[in-house]
Scaffold this motif. Structure first.
Motif, PDB file in Angstrom:
ATOM      1  N   UNK A  74     -35.402 -41.894  -0.063  1.00  0.00           N
ATOM      2  CA  UNK A  74     -34.559 -42.988  -0.567  1.00  0.00           C
ATOM      3  C   UNK A  74     -33.180 -42.461  -0.951  1.00  0.00           C
ATOM      4  N   UNK A  75     -32.143 -43.148  -0.490  1.00  0.00           N
ATOM      5  CA  UNK A  75     -30.790 -42.842  -0.942  1.00  0.00           C
ATOM      6  C   UNK A  75     -30.307 -43.990  -1.821  1.00  0.00           C
ATOM      7  N   UNK A  76     -28.996 -44.133  -1.969  1.00  0.00           N
ATOM      8  CA  UNK A  76     -28.461 -45.169  -2.848  1.00  0.00           C
ATOM      9  C   UNK A  76     -28.561 -46.570  -2.263  1.00  0.00           C
ATOM     10  N   UNK A  77     -28.913 -46.690  -1.009  1.00  0.00           N
ATOM     11  CA  UNK A  77     -28.887 -47.992  -0.338  1.00  0.00           C
ATOM     12  C   UNK A  77     -30.253 -48.422   0.158  1.00  0.00           C
ATOM     13  N   UNK A  78     -31.002 -47.508   0.786  1.00  0.00           N
ATOM     14  CA  UNK A  78     -32.280 -47.900   1.375  1.00  0.00           C
ATOM     15  C   UNK A  78     -33.254 -46.729   1.367  1.00  0.00           C
ATOM     16  N   UNK A  79     -34.515 -47.070   1.655  1.00  0.00           N
ATOM     17  CA  UNK A  79     -35.562 -46.065   1.741  1.00  0.00           C
ATOM     18  C   UNK A  79     -36.062 -46.000   3.176  1.00  0.00           C
ATOM     19  N   UNK A  80     -35.951 -44.837   3.779  1.00  0.00           N
ATOM     20  CA  UNK A  80     -36.438 -44.648   5.143  1.00  0.00           C
ATOM     21  C   UNK A  80     -37.747 -43.869   5.094  1.00  0.00           C
ATOM     22  N   UNK A  81     -38.739 -44.481   4.515  1.00  0.00           N
ATOM     23  CA  UNK A  81     -40.018 -43.814   4.334  1.00  0.00           C
ATOM     24  C   UNK A  81     -40.758 -43.613   5.638  1.00  0.00           C
ATOM     25  N   UNK A  82     -41.781 -42.764   5.633  1.00  0.00           N
ATOM     26  CA  UNK A  82     -42.520 -42.457   6.858  1.00  0.00           C
ATOM     27  C   UNK A  82     -43.412 -43.608   7.315  1.00  0.00           C
ATOM     28  N   UNK A  83     -43.253 -44.003   8.551  1.00  0.00           N
ATOM     29  CA  UNK A  83     -44.139 -44.935   9.273  1.00  0.00           C
ATOM     30  C   UNK A  83     -44.587 -46.139   8.448  1.00  0.00           C
ATOM     31  N   UNK A 176     -34.873 -41.006  -9.544  1.00  0.00           N
ATOM     32  CA  UNK A 176     -33.760 -41.337  -8.651  1.00  0.00           C
ATOM     33  C   UNK A 176     -34.306 -41.985  -7.375  1.00  0.00           C
ATOM     34  N   UNK A 177     -33.688 -43.071  -6.968  1.00  0.00           N
ATOM     35  CA  UNK A 177     -34.145 -43.796  -5.796  1.00  0.00           C
ATOM     36  C   UNK A 177     -35.183 -44.844  -6.102  1.00  0.00           C
TER      37      UNK A 177
END
Length: 342
Positions: A74-83, A176-177
């Motif tokens: 997760x960054x400040x905008x979105x979470x690109x989590x696994x699958x 954070x995130x």
């Protein structure tokens, strides 16, 4: 009709014996409990179920986040989590946490309606209060018992639920995130479900309910007014929240964003030629922020915010103010009872 058990004393031989006179405080409280025993058992069952589920939720959320390393993605905008694991987490645990928080936020209004209607107004409307008053119970002692019992129960029960919910929320909210992982759960949007906020609002709801029920003496009308009044208190505290602690003002030459870092960005605008703030200026269609500064003669942009570190100072300031309000409302209810029935 339920009668109040007489106060009992002990003889020299240790045998309890009834004594004449007004029932004691314990007898009055027991009388109120017996009147609402069905509601009390239902409330106890719901409390135990909710408390147990929050304990389970804390462990389940923490294990899921750590196993799949969700916050690392997760960054400040979105979470690109696994699958799709981020979506799984939100649907499995985030929704439950969200709706539990909503329950805590609405609980003060529900308590106010119950105290105003079934506990106070219904007895005054139906005349059943005469049973207690005819058994050497003064109106003030009767009303004090009606007010004290829900206050003690609320203080104990809501404190436990609020502590458990805060414990669960911090699994995500303290990291954070976390505000991006659960976009509906940042601290400033969950404020009235965290820490002492739901407890003091629930106490205010009890005081509002007692006063409204005493004034209106009509069950349905008292419940509606108590609901609205408690909602109004929550709305006012929400509107004043940004002023509870001095905000942080950040200046910049470029237009600042309003996302990320667990910070509550609540006001943005320009610094005008005279030093005054122009909140969210209307720059017009297709006008860049830089050109808007020139058109307005502004010296730069500002943004007012509360960082995450302001959460607990704001919580305790609001708790103090609402507690004072609850005490004043309870005192007003007792004063009105003494004035009209002494």
């Amino acid at each position: 009709m339920t009668s109040i058990p007489p106060t009992r004393t002990t003889t020299r031989g240790g045998t309890p014996a009834a004594t004449p006179g007004a029932p004691g405080v314990r007898a009055l409280i027991w009388f109120v409990v017996r009147q609402h025993r069905t509601t009390a058992w239902i409330a106890l069952a719901l409390f135990l179920a909710l408390a147990g589920s929050l304990v389970w939720l804390h462990g389940a959320m923490g294990d899921f986040i750590d196993t799949h390393q969700l916050l690392a993605a997760c960054d400040d905008v979105e979470c690109a989590g696994p699958s799709g694991k981020v979506a799984d987490f939100r649907s499995s645990y985030g929704d439950y946490l969200h709706y539990t928080g909503l329950l805590l936020e609405f609980l003060p209004a529900l308590l106010a309606a119950f105290v105003a209607g079934p506990m106070v107004a219904r007895e005054l409307e139906s005349g059943t209060y005469k049973v207690a008053w005819s058994q050497s119970v003064s109106p003030m002692r009767w009303f004090a018992a009606k007010l004290a019992l829900p206050a003690v129960v609320v203080l104990a029960g809501v404190s436990v639920l609020a502590a458990l919910y805060t414990w669960c929320w911090r699994v995500v909210g303290d990291r954070e995130g976390g505000d991006v992982l659960l976009p509906g759960q940042p601290w400033h949007q969950s404020f009235n479900a965290l820490g002492p906020a739901p407890v003091v609002l629930a106490l205010a709801g009890v005081a509002i309910g007692a006063l409204v029920g005493l004034l209106l003496k009509r069950t349905l009308r008292a419940m509606i007014v108590a609901l609205l009044a408690t909602g109004a208190v929550a709305a006012v505290t929400g509107a004043l929240r940004q002023y509870l602690v001095t905000p942080v003002t950040t200046m910049s030459a470029d237009m600042p964003g309003l996302l990320g870092n667990r910070t509550w960005w609540f006001e943005r605008g320009m610094v005008g030629p005279s030093g005054g703030h122009i909140v969210e200026p209307d720059c017009g269609v297709g006008v860049s922020p830089a050109q808007c500064l020139v058109d307005r003669g502004a010296s730069g942009w500002y943004v007012d915010s509360h960082p995450y570190t302001h959460l607990w100072p704001m919580q305790w300031v609001q708790a103090g103010g609402v507690t004072v309000l609850a005490v004043l409302l309870a005192a007003g209810a007792l004063w009105w009872m003494r004035r009209t029935h002494s």
